[in-house]
Scaffold this motif. Structure first.
Motif, PDB file in Angstrom:
ATOM      1  N   ARG A  37     -41.753  28.144 -90.520  1.00  0.00           N
ATOM      2  CA  ARG A  37     -40.341  28.701 -89.867  1.00  0.00           C
ATOM      3  C   ARG A  37     -40.667  28.025 -88.824  1.00  0.00           C
ATOM      4  NH1 ARG A  37     -36.583  32.584 -87.901  1.00  0.00           N
ATOM      5  NH2 ARG A  37     -38.121  34.187 -88.007  1.00  0.00           N
ATOM      6  N   GLU A  38     -40.218  26.711 -88.457  1.00  0.00           N
ATOM      7  CA  GLU A  38     -40.192  26.364 -86.700  1.00  0.00           C
ATOM      8  C   GLU A  38     -38.635  27.094 -86.455  1.00  0.00           C
ATOM      9  OE1 GLU A  38     -39.806  22.497 -83.564  1.00  0.00           O
ATOM     10  OE2 GLU A  38     -39.144  22.660 -85.414  1.00  0.00           O
ATOM     11  N   ILE A  39     -38.982  27.773 -84.801  1.00  0.00           N
ATOM     12  CA  ILE A  39     -38.165  28.786 -83.633  1.00  0.00           C
ATOM     13  C   ILE A  39     -38.008  27.291 -83.311  1.00  0.00           C
ATOM     14  CG2 ILE A  39     -37.427  30.509 -82.972  1.00  0.00           C
ATOM     15  CD1 ILE A  39     -38.348  31.110 -85.379  1.00  0.00           C
ATOM     16  N   ARG A  40     -36.635  27.020 -82.447  1.00  0.00           N
ATOM     17  CA  ARG A  40     -35.891  25.713 -82.384  1.00  0.00           C
ATOM     18  C   ARG A  40     -35.192  26.206 -80.425  1.00  0.00           C
ATOM     19  NH1 ARG A  40     -34.550  20.858 -86.484  1.00  0.00           N
ATOM     20  NH2 ARG A  40     -36.238  20.589 -86.713  1.00  0.00           N
ATOM     21  N   ASN A  41     -35.071  25.849 -79.969  1.00  0.00           N
ATOM     22  CA  ASN A  41     -33.788  26.271 -78.608  1.00  0.00           C
ATOM     23  C   ASN A  41     -34.529  27.102 -78.378  1.00  0.00           C
ATOM     24  OD1 ASN A  41     -32.929  23.623 -79.400  1.00  0.00           O
ATOM     25  ND2 ASN A  41     -31.035  24.848 -80.238  1.00  0.00           N
ATOM     26  N   PHE A  42     -35.922  27.573 -77.311  1.00  0.00           N
ATOM     27  CA  PHE A  42     -36.179  28.896 -76.488  1.00  0.00           C
ATOM     28  C   PHE A  42     -36.495  28.401 -75.674  1.00  0.00           C
ATOM     29  CE2 PHE A  42     -39.807  27.409 -79.200  1.00  0.00           C
ATOM     30  CZ  PHE A  42     -40.945  26.838 -78.358  1.00  0.00           C
ATOM     31  N   ASP A  43     -36.813  29.440 -74.620  1.00  0.00           N
ATOM     32  CA  ASP A  43     -36.645  29.778 -73.219  1.00  0.00           C
ATOM     33  C   ASP A  43     -38.411  29.876 -73.330  1.00  0.00           C
ATOM     34  OD1 ASP A  43     -34.820  28.826 -71.921  1.00  0.00           O
ATOM     35  OD2 ASP A  43     -33.643  30.501 -72.593  1.00  0.00           O
ATOM     36  N   LEU A 124     -42.642  26.327 -81.471  1.00  0.00           N
ATOM     37  CA  LEU A 124     -43.112  28.075 -82.270  1.00  0.00           C
ATOM     38  C   LEU A 124     -43.440  27.924 -83.818  1.00  0.00           C
ATOM     39  CD1 LEU A 124     -44.047  30.848 -81.845  1.00  0.00           C
ATOM     40  CD2 LEU A 124     -40.773  30.692 -80.929  1.00  0.00           C
ATOM     41  N   ILE A 125     -43.784  28.018 -84.408  1.00  0.00           N
ATOM     42  CA  ILE A 125     -43.838  28.237 -85.369  1.00  0.00           C
ATOM     43  C   ILE A 125     -44.142  29.856 -85.811  1.00  0.00           C
ATOM     44  CG2 ILE A 125     -45.169  27.673 -88.333  1.00  0.00           C
ATOM     45  CD1 ILE A 125     -45.643  24.810 -86.328  1.00  0.00           C
ATOM     46  N   SER A 126     -43.469  30.097 -86.751  1.00  0.00           N
ATOM     47  CA  SER A 126     -43.495  31.595 -87.477  1.00  0.00           C
ATOM     48  C   SER A 126     -44.274  31.168 -88.787  1.00  0.00           C
ATOM     49  CB  SER A 126     -42.180  32.449 -87.735  1.00  0.00           C
ATOM     50  OG  SER A 126     -42.491  34.053 -88.087  1.00  0.00           O
ATOM     51  N   ILE A 127     -44.997  32.093 -88.856  1.00  0.00           N
ATOM     52  CA  ILE A 127     -46.016  31.923 -90.146  1.00  0.00           C
ATOM     53  C   ILE A 127     -46.001  33.462 -91.168  1.00  0.00           C
ATOM     54  CG2 ILE A 127     -48.399  30.961 -92.020  1.00  0.00           C
ATOM     55  CD1 ILE A 127     -48.839  30.369 -89.064  1.00  0.00           C
ATOM     56  N   SER A 209     -35.336  27.452 -87.458  1.00  0.00           N
ATOM     57  CA  SER A 209     -34.064  28.357 -87.547  1.00  0.00           C
ATOM     58  C   SER A 209     -33.894  27.704 -85.772  1.00  0.00           C
ATOM     59  CB  SER A 209     -34.652  30.080 -88.056  1.00  0.00           C
ATOM     60  OG  SER A 209     -34.046  30.756 -86.967  1.00  0.00           O
ATOM     61  N   GLU A 210     -32.658  28.583 -85.462  1.00  0.00           N
ATOM     62  CA  GLU A 210     -32.359  28.669 -84.089  1.00  0.00           C
ATOM     63  C   GLU A 210     -32.597  30.100 -83.161  1.00  0.00           C
ATOM     64  OE1 GLU A 210     -30.992  25.765 -81.853  1.00  0.00           O
ATOM     65  OE2 GLU A 210     -32.020  24.772 -84.011  1.00  0.00           O
ATOM     66  N   GLU A 211     -32.928  30.902 -83.513  1.00  0.00           N
ATOM     67  CA  GLU A 211     -32.925  32.023 -83.635  1.00  0.00           C
ATOM     68  C   GLU A 211     -34.596  33.476 -83.472  1.00  0.00           C
ATOM     69  OE1 GLU A 211     -29.957  33.956 -82.747  1.00  0.00           O
ATOM     70  OE2 GLU A 211     -29.060  32.198 -83.254  1.00  0.00           O
TER      71      GLU A 211
END
Length: 216
Positions: A37-43, A124-127, A209-211
Motif C-alpha cells: 500500500r502506497e501512502i500519499r500526501n504526507f509531510d 512511502l510504502i506499507s508492507i 491510501s491518503e491516510e
C-alpha cells in the motif's frame, strides 16, 4: 510561430507510482500473502543536528514533541507525528495535514538543526501480510525476525540495491506484522516492481491510501 502548438504544463503533485501502481490483485490467486500500500500526501521533514548541537537538538525536540527523538535505529510515536531515526544525530518527522512542516518546525528546531522538506522527494510504502517478512528477505539482508527487528525497530539500509529507510510499525488488527519503507522518489518505481516480482508467488493485494495509520 504560426501553427505551433502550445504545451500545457500542470503543477499538480503526482505520485511517482501513479502509473506503476495498479490497485487490485497481483500474482498467485487466492488469499493474498502480501499487501502493498502506497501512502500519499504526507509531510516529511528531515531534521539533522548541526555540528556540536546534538544535545541541544535532543532537548528542543523533546520540548516540542513531548517525547524524546530517536537517537538509535528506532521509531518514536508522538501525539501527531512519527519520528524515525535516519542516521546519527538525525531523524525524520512524518505527519499529515501541515502540522509539522519546515515552517512550523523552524521556530523550535532551526537553532540546533538543519531542516529539509522531503515530502515530495520520498515515497512511502506499507508492507504487511503473512508473507511480508519472507518477501522482504528476498530484497534485504536485514534480519527481520521479531526478536531481531521488533515493533519500533528501524534501519537505514538497502533493498534491491536501493537506499531506503525501513521500520516496523504497529501490527495490524489481525496480528500481522507491518513494515514501512521510505525510498527516494526517483527509485520508487524500480523498487516497486522488484517488490511485486518478489511477492507474486504469494499473491499481492495492491492499494494506495491518503491516510496515515495512527501508529506507523
Amino acid at each position: 510561430m504560426e501553427g505551433a502548438s502550445v504545451v500545457e504544463f500542470s503543477w499538480e503533485v503526482r505520485s511517482p507510482l501513479e502509473h506503476a501502481l495498479v490497485s487490485g490483485a497481483h500474482g498467485a490467486q487466492g488469499d493474498a500473502g502480501v499487501s502493498l500500500r502506497e501512502i500519499r500526501n504526507f509531510d516529511l521533514v528531515q531534521v539533522m543536528a548541526r555540528r556540536g548541537k546534538a544535545a541541544e537538538l535532543a532537548k528542543d525536540a523533546k520540548a516540542h514533541f513531548g517525547v524524546a527523538a530517536p537517537n538509535s535505529p528506532t521509531v518514536v510515536q508522538a501525539s501527531d507525528a512519527t519520528l524515525i531515526w535516519s542516521g546519527p544525530d538525525q531523524f525524520f518527522v512524518l505527519s499529515k495535514g501541515g502540522k509539522h512542516t519546515t515552517q512550523t518546525l523552524a521556530p523550535a528546531l532551526s537553532g540546533p538543526a538543519s531542516l529539509s522538506d522531503q515530502s515530495h522527494a520520498r515515497v512511502l510504502i506499507s508492507i504487511s501480510g503473512n508473507k511480508a517478512r519472507t518477501m522482504l528477505a528476498k530484497l534485504s539482508s536485514i534480519d527481520l525476525h521479531p526478536t531481531a527487528f521488533p515493533v519500533g525497530a528501524a534501519a537505514a539500509t538497502s533493498m534491491d540495491h536501493t537506499s531506503v529507510t525501513l521500520w516496523r510499525g504497529a501490527e495490524r488488527a489481525d496480528g500481522q506484522a507491518v513494515f514501512n519503507v521510505l525510498v527516494f522518489a526517483t527509485f520508487a518505481e524500480s523498487l516497486w516492481h522488484a517488490m511485486l516480482d518478489s511477492a507474486a508467488e504469494y499473491g499481492v493485494a495492491i492499494a494506495h491510501s491518503e491516510e496515515l495509520a495512527q501508529r506507523l
